[in-house]
Design an enzyme around this catalytic site. Sequence first.
Site, PDB file in Angstrom:
ATOM      1  N   GLY A 192      53.462  20.717  57.140  1.00  0.00           N
ATOM      2  CA  GLY A 192      54.234  20.486  58.366  1.00  0.00           C
ATOM      3  C   GLY A 192      54.767  21.808  58.868  1.00  0.00           C
ATOM      4  N   GLY A 210      55.595  23.170  61.620  1.00  0.00           N
ATOM      5  CA  GLY A 210      56.129  23.189  62.972  1.00  0.00           C
ATOM      6  C   GLY A 210      57.148  24.300  63.122  1.00  0.00           C
ATOM      7  CB  ALA A 211      60.392  24.492  64.866  1.00  0.00           C
ATOM      8  CG  ASN A 230      68.145  18.255  59.698  1.00  0.00           C
ATOM      9  OD1 ASN A 230      68.777  19.059  59.016  1.00  0.00           O
ATOM     10  ND2 ASN A 230      67.568  18.585  60.839  1.00  0.00           N
ATOM     11  CE  LYS A 246      71.697  21.250  59.602  1.00  0.00           C
ATOM     12  NZ  LYS A 246      70.314  21.292  59.104  1.00  0.00           N
ATOM     13  CD  GLU A 277      64.826  13.902  61.152  1.00  0.00           C
ATOM     14  OE1 GLU A 277      64.643  14.051  59.936  1.00  0.00           O
ATOM     15  OE2 GLU A 277      65.095  14.853  61.919  1.00  0.00           O
TER      16      GLU A 277
END
Length: 338
Positions: free
Chosen positions: A13, A15-16, A113, A216, A297
């Site tokens: 994955g 991605g960013a 997250n 978080k 998400e």
Amino acid sequence: MRPPSLKTICVYGAGALGGAIAAKLALGLREQATVSAIARGGHLEAIRADGLRVWEAEADSPLMAQVTATDDAAALPPQDLVITGLKGHQLDAAAPGIAKLLHAGTRVVMVLNGIPWWYFHRDAQSGHAERQMEELDPSGNLWRLIGPQRVIGCVAYQGAEVINPGEIKLSNNGHFVLGEPSGETTGDIEAIAALMKQGGVNVSVSPRIRDEIWSKLMGNAAFNPISALTRALMSDIMGNPALSAMVGQVMNEVKTVAEALGARLAISIEERLERSRQIGPVRTSMLQDLLAGKALEITPLVGMVVSLGTLAAVPTPISTTILALVSQLDRENLRVAG
């Protein structure tokens, strides 16, 4: 215990956030380890053609890294270390692919997250050790094919966005917190932390990774859905008295649920809000996904606050309302996106 040999690393994955990690490790560990990446679509094509470009915060030029990239995990050999860059709601479908990369000693660092699917594995604080959560692992594939015993938890304090295929921009000089679900400081986690540091990734190790997860989540459970519902940047939310008050209410619900499950959050609501005021005009990951027409998400960030609140007998009225609103938004957004 001898530290593991970590010669092959795959970021599943890219991605960013995952792409930034892959690029840094590929550059920093050039002579020590082989780094590969699982990506898809135009982003994959760009990585194959030109590599990864990562703009660090306030940098004048990007980091540029060549990384072996594919959309088929079976094309790669079993890996010594897998790092997932997927969001929580994407993991269930990816579990068979991740499983193809595992050998007997592979550890999997899951950068997530919200509440992770493995949360209650070897959890000594909540009274719910080894409880599986169908909301996060609906098929049971994560627990069965990967196994919570392989997982090293990871909380990321790093803003990142794919600004063009193969090109990533970081919004801050972030860091990552690693932790064994058991809280032990194992040879595995020491070796992985040392390797990531050597690769240019700022990491630390916590004996209480669940505390980090909830700390978080105090921000993510509030800012992500509110930003998606309003299309507002972080600075816009904190500049609006009504929205910032709602953020504080959500944070209080998250903190209360966390503490009911045995977590200890050192930061107060006021301190967390003050830190949020310093973040600036940033688009949250949920807002990025909304604008891109992607699924949001929701369950790990909002739904599990409500579900675990019910489990712990903690009322979560604001989070429950936000969950209903953002779930409807997600359904409508996906309908329009086709």
